[in-house]
Design a protein around this motif. Structure first.
Motif, PDB file in Angstrom:
ATOM      1  N   LEU A 142      -5.449  -2.318   3.448  1.00 34.47           N
ATOM      2  CA  LEU A 142      -5.774  -2.868   2.134  1.00 34.47           C
ATOM      3  C   LEU A 142      -6.930  -3.832   2.350  1.00 34.47           C
ATOM      4  O   LEU A 142      -6.819  -4.767   3.141  1.00 34.47           O
ATOM      5  N   VAL A 143      -8.046  -3.570   1.666  1.00 29.98           N
ATOM      6  CA  VAL A 143      -9.232  -4.402   1.792  1.00 29.98           C
ATOM      7  C   VAL A 143      -9.460  -5.122   0.476  1.00 29.98           C
ATOM      8  O   VAL A 143      -9.577  -4.485  -0.574  1.00 29.98           O
ATOM      9  N   VAL A 144      -9.513  -6.448   0.527  1.00 37.03           N
ATOM     10  CA  VAL A 144      -9.737  -7.256  -0.659  1.00 37.03           C
ATOM     11  C   VAL A 144     -10.979  -8.099  -0.409  1.00 37.03           C
ATOM     12  O   VAL A 144     -10.960  -9.009   0.428  1.00 37.03           O
ATOM     13  N   ALA A 201      -0.678  -3.708  -5.203  1.00 38.20           N
ATOM     14  CA  ALA A 201      -0.778  -2.683  -4.160  1.00 38.20           C
ATOM     15  C   ALA A 201       0.068  -3.068  -2.950  1.00 38.20           C
ATOM     16  O   ALA A 201       0.764  -2.218  -2.377  1.00 38.20           O
ATOM     17  N   ALA A 202       0.028  -4.327  -2.560  1.00 32.89           N
ATOM     18  CA  ALA A 202       0.808  -4.787  -1.410  1.00 32.89           C
ATOM     19  C   ALA A 202       2.309  -4.696  -1.688  1.00 32.89           C
ATOM     20  O   ALA A 202       3.097  -4.448  -0.779  1.00 32.89           O
ATOM     21  N   HIS A 203       2.711  -4.896  -2.948  1.00 32.15           N
ATOM     22  CA  HIS A 203       4.119  -4.756  -3.320  1.00 32.15           C
ATOM     23  C   HIS A 203       4.560  -3.293  -3.296  1.00 32.15           C
ATOM     24  O   HIS A 203       5.701  -2.995  -2.960  1.00 32.15           O
ATOM     25  N   GLU A 204       3.660  -2.401  -3.696  1.00 31.13           N
ATOM     26  CA  GLU A 204       4.033  -1.001  -3.901  1.00 31.13           C
ATOM     27  C   GLU A 204       4.091  -0.171  -2.631  1.00 31.13           C
ATOM     28  O   GLU A 204       4.819   0.810  -2.584  1.00 31.13           O
ATOM     29  N   ARG A 205       3.315  -0.522  -1.628  1.00 31.59           N
ATOM     30  CA  ARG A 205       3.307   0.306  -0.429  1.00 31.59           C
ATOM     31  C   ARG A 205       3.001  -0.518   0.805  1.00 31.59           C
ATOM     32  O   ARG A 205       2.320  -1.527   0.719  1.00 31.59           O
ATOM     33  N   PRO A 206       3.492  -0.080   1.941  1.00 30.92           N
ATOM     34  CA  PRO A 206       3.200  -0.802   3.184  1.00 30.92           C
ATOM     35  C   PRO A 206       1.797  -0.457   3.690  1.00 30.92           C
ATOM     36  O   PRO A 206       1.272   0.620   3.431  1.00 30.92           O
ATOM     37  N   PHE A 207       1.214  -1.385   4.406  1.00 35.04           N
ATOM     38  CA  PHE A 207      -0.086  -1.203   5.040  1.00 35.04           C
ATOM     39  C   PHE A 207       0.034  -1.622   6.490  1.00 35.04           C
ATOM     40  O   PHE A 207       0.801  -2.523   6.813  1.00 35.04           O
ATOM     41  N   ASP A 208      -0.751  -0.984   7.338  1.00 32.77           N
ATOM     42  CA  ASP A 208      -0.818  -1.421   8.727  1.00 32.77           C
ATOM     43  C   ASP A 208      -1.614  -2.715   8.830  1.00 32.77           C
ATOM     44  O   ASP A 208      -1.308  -3.573   9.649  1.00 32.77           O
ATOM     45  N   SER A 240       6.833 -10.757   3.456  1.00 32.24           N
ATOM     46  CA  SER A 240       7.500  -9.554   2.969  1.00 32.24           C
ATOM     47  C   SER A 240       7.209  -8.299   3.776  1.00 32.24           C
ATOM     48  O   SER A 240       7.985  -7.347   3.730  1.00 32.24           O
ATOM     49  N   ARG A 241       6.104  -8.276   4.468  1.00 30.42           N
ATOM     50  CA  ARG A 241       5.700  -7.115   5.271  1.00 30.42           C
ATOM     51  C   ARG A 241       5.251  -7.594   6.652  1.00 30.42           C
ATOM     52  O   ARG A 241       4.090  -7.451   7.018  1.00 30.42           O
ATOM     53  N   PRO A 242       6.160  -8.176   7.420  1.00 28.51           N
ATOM     54  CA  PRO A 242       5.763  -8.782   8.693  1.00 28.51           C
ATOM     55  C   PRO A 242       5.171  -7.792   9.701  1.00 28.51           C
ATOM     56  O   PRO A 242       4.495  -8.202  10.642  1.00 28.51           O
TER      57      PRO A 242
END
Length: 133
Positions: free
Chosen positions: A14-16, A49-56, A80-82
């Motif tokens: 995810l790029v912001v 987006a971060a809530h809906e799917r995991p990212f590496d 939430s996504r350690p």
């Protein structure tokens, strides 16, 4: 906006980035390296987006303006996504995070940064990917 297929690495990112020129350069570099990319300019779309799917990985500018900011996104991801690796970017590097904060250990790249510096931060997770998995 999503781009890329399961490329050479197949890792998701995810790029912001609020600066359009910086975002295009960053996305081009990541595409060439085979990342599955979801991009956002800032704000609510990236947090959803971060809530809906995991990212590496999450690479986020922390100098947003508005209701939410890159720091809020980074705090949510680390809590939430350690398993995701968060990389912060900033034009100012005036941010201070308390030593006991989850933000304290996150890498911060000063903009503009060299692609090699980003690659160095992206390599630890890439090294863990088992070919064919």
């Amino acid at each position: 906006m999503e781009s890329g297929d399961a490329g050479a690495s197949g890792l998701s990112i995810l790029v912001v980035e609020s600066d359009p020129t910086a975002r295009v350069a960053l996305l081009d570099h990541l595409r060439r390296n085979g990342f599955i990319i979801l991009e956002s300019e800032h704000g609510g779309a990236s947090i959803r987006a971060a809530h809906e799917r995991p990212f590496d990985y999450v690479v986020t500018d922390i100098d947003w303006s508005g209701v939410s900011d890159g720091s809020a996104l980074a705090r949510w991801v680390t809590a939430s996504r350690p398993e995701a690796r968060v990389i912060l970017t900033s034009k100012t590097l005036t941010h201070w995070f308390p030593a006991d904060s989850k933000m304290a250990g996150l890498p911060v790249l000063m903009k503009p940064f060299r692609q090699e510096d980003l690659d160095r931060l992206l390599s630890p997770v890439s090294a863990l990917v088992i070919p064919g998995s």
